[in-house]
Structure formats: C-alpha cells, structure tokens
Scaffold this active site. Structure first.
Site, PDB file in Angstrom:
ATOM      1  CG  HIS A 117      -1.539   1.387   1.462  1.00  0.00           C
ATOM      2  ND1 HIS A 117      -2.714   1.736   0.863  1.00  0.00           N
ATOM      3  CD2 HIS A 117      -1.127   2.480   2.162  1.00  0.00           C
ATOM      4  CE1 HIS A 117      -3.020   2.991   1.185  1.00  0.00           C
ATOM      5  NE2 HIS A 117      -2.072   3.468   1.977  1.00  0.00           N
ATOM      6  CD  GLU A 128      -3.250   6.316   3.691  1.00  0.00           C
ATOM      7  OE1 GLU A 128      -4.201   6.212   2.903  1.00  0.00           O
ATOM      8  OE2 GLU A 128      -2.064   6.069   3.353  1.00  0.00           O
TER       9      GLU A 128
HETATM   10  P1  ADP Z   1      -3.999   1.490  -4.662  1.00  0.00           P
HETATM   11  O1  ADP Z   1      -3.602   0.520  -3.556  1.00  0.00           O
HETATM   12  O2  ADP Z   1      -3.160   1.299  -5.895  1.00  0.00           O
HETATM   13  O3  ADP Z   1      -4.037   2.929  -4.191  1.00  0.00           O
HETATM   14  P2  ADP Z   1      -6.908   1.519  -4.533  1.00  0.00           P
HETATM   15  O4  ADP Z   1      -6.752   2.598  -3.505  1.00  0.00           O
HETATM   16  O5  ADP Z   1      -7.793   1.795  -5.701  1.00  0.00           O
HETATM   17  O6  ADP Z   1      -5.476   1.095  -5.123  1.00  0.00           O
HETATM   18  O7  ADP Z   1      -7.442   0.196  -3.845  1.00  0.00           O
HETATM   19  C1  ADP Z   1      -7.008  -0.177  -2.562  1.00  0.00           C
HETATM   20  C2  ADP Z   1      -6.701  -1.663  -2.568  1.00  0.00           C
HETATM   21  O8  ADP Z   1      -7.910  -2.374  -2.805  1.00  0.00           O
HETATM   22  C3  ADP Z   1      -5.764  -2.147  -3.678  1.00  0.00           C
HETATM   23  O9  ADP Z   1      -4.397  -1.940  -3.393  1.00  0.00           O
HETATM   24  C4  ADP Z   1      -6.128  -3.608  -3.762  1.00  0.00           C
HETATM   25  O10 ADP Z   1      -5.548  -4.356  -2.689  1.00  0.00           O
HETATM   26  C5  ADP Z   1      -7.640  -3.547  -3.577  1.00  0.00           C
HETATM   27  N1  ADP Z   1      -8.350  -3.429  -4.861  1.00  0.00           N
HETATM   28  C6  ADP Z   1      -8.430  -2.337  -5.664  1.00  0.00           C
HETATM   29  N2  ADP Z   1      -9.161  -2.589  -6.757  1.00  0.00           N
HETATM   30  C7  ADP Z   1      -9.568  -3.874  -6.649  1.00  0.00           C
HETATM   31  C8  ADP Z   1     -10.379  -4.742  -7.468  1.00  0.00           C
HETATM   32  N3  ADP Z   1     -10.916  -4.317  -8.611  1.00  0.00           N
HETATM   33  N4  ADP Z   1     -10.588  -5.999  -7.035  1.00  0.00           N
HETATM   34  C9  ADP Z   1     -10.071  -6.454  -5.862  1.00  0.00           C
HETATM   35  N5  ADP Z   1      -9.303  -5.686  -5.039  1.00  0.00           N
HETATM   36  C10 ADP Z   1      -9.062  -4.418  -5.431  1.00  0.00           C
HETATM   37 MG    MG Z   2      -5.268   3.785  -2.746  1.00  0.00          MG
END
Ligand code: ADP
Ligand code: MG
Length: 140
Positions: A117, A128
């Site tokens: 993350h 955070e």
């Molecule tokens: P990031 O971690 O790249 O900032 P997001 O904030 O959009 O991405 O999403 C938080 C977390 O949720 C992602 O790191 C991933 O673990 C999970 N996630 C995001 N999109 C999906 C999806 N379409 N299906 C399953 N898990 C997802």
């Molecule tokens: Mg995110």
C-alpha cells in the site's frame, strides 16, 4: 523537490511469502528512508476504518478479509517527493498493468493481493501515518 513523508504497508501476501525484506529493499534502494516501522496484525475494525474510503466498492469486504489474513508491516517513508516516488516504485494497482521493475509487477499475486500500500496524496499520507503511529514512534 521537497522532502515528504508517505505511509506504506507491506501487505499479508508479501509477509506470508517472506518477501518483507525484498519489498523494503526496493524502497530503500530508490532513496526512500524508513523513519518508523512495525509489524502488526490488523483487526477487522482497523482495516475497515483504514479503507473506509472504499466502503461502497464491491471488493471492500474481500479487501478487509485479505488485509487481516496475516501480519503486515506498516511504515513511514521519507524522501524527496516521497508520495509520488513510492507510488512509482509500487506500480499500478493491477500487477498485470504495472510497469516492469515495479514491486507489484515483480511480486504481486493479484489486483487484491498486490503486496504493498502507498498513500496517494500528501494529505492522505498525513492522515494514514497518524492512524498507525504516535509522534514518538517516528524516530528518523
Ligand atoms: P492502490 O492501492 O493502488 O491505491 P486503490 O486505492 O484503488 O489502489 O485500492 C485499494 C486496494 O484495494 C488495492 O491496493 C487492492 O488491494 C484492492 N483493490 C483495488 N481494486 C480492486 C479490485 N478491482 N478488485 C479487488 N481488489 C481491489
Ligand atoms: Mg489507494
């Protein structure tokens, strides 16, 4: 270029596969400094609160289950443009779309179990960091 702080998590899929050191090496090798760090097992309540912004998303329930499925390493990273730099080293959310040489391209198992993350803005980074660390735990 300004010195910034960002918040990072080594997720359960990476700790389970003994990749904690390899993931942190990518961050340190790119010039980010770990100034606070602890290995914890998130509670369901903590994971739900941390990911509250995604509450309405269809993957929310599974995401909380995944993030509480094993230990994670939460950490504060510091460096020039740390927020953007960390996101660059991590790669795209979906490992299939992540650039070569990024953590997610090289280590992630899936779009959910994507190893790391990283905060997406300086403002969210501050919130955070505060969620997981007391000021006295940020030691430089
Ligand atoms: P990031 O971690 O790249 O900032 P997001 O904030 O959009 O991405 O999403 C938080 C977390 O949720 C992602 O790191 C991933 O673990 C999970 N996630 C995001 N999109 C999906 C999806 N379409 N299906 C399953 N898990 C997802
Ligand atoms: Mg995110």
């Amino acid at each position: 270029m300004s010195t910034e702080r960002t918040f990072s998590i080594v997720k359960p899929d990476a700790t389970r596969r003994n990749l904690t050191g390899k993931v942190i090496d990518r961050l340190e090798s790119a010039g980010l400094r770990v100034i606070a760090q602890k290995r914890i097992w998130m509670s369901t309540k903590q994971a739900e609160a941390f990911y509250a912004v995604h509450k309405a998303r269809p993957f929310f329930h599974d995401l909380v289950k995944f993030m509480t499925s094993g230990p994670v390493v939460v950490q504060v990273l510091e460096g020039a443009n740390a927020v953007a730099k960390n996101r660059e080293i991590m790669g795209a959310t979906d490992p299939a779309k992540a650039a070569p040489g990024t953590i997610r391209k090289d280590f992630a198992e899936s779009i959910e179990a994507n190893s790391v993350h990283g905060s997406d803005s300086a403002e969210n980074a501050a919130a955070e960091i505060k969620f997981f660390f007391a000021d006295t735990e940020i030691v430089g």
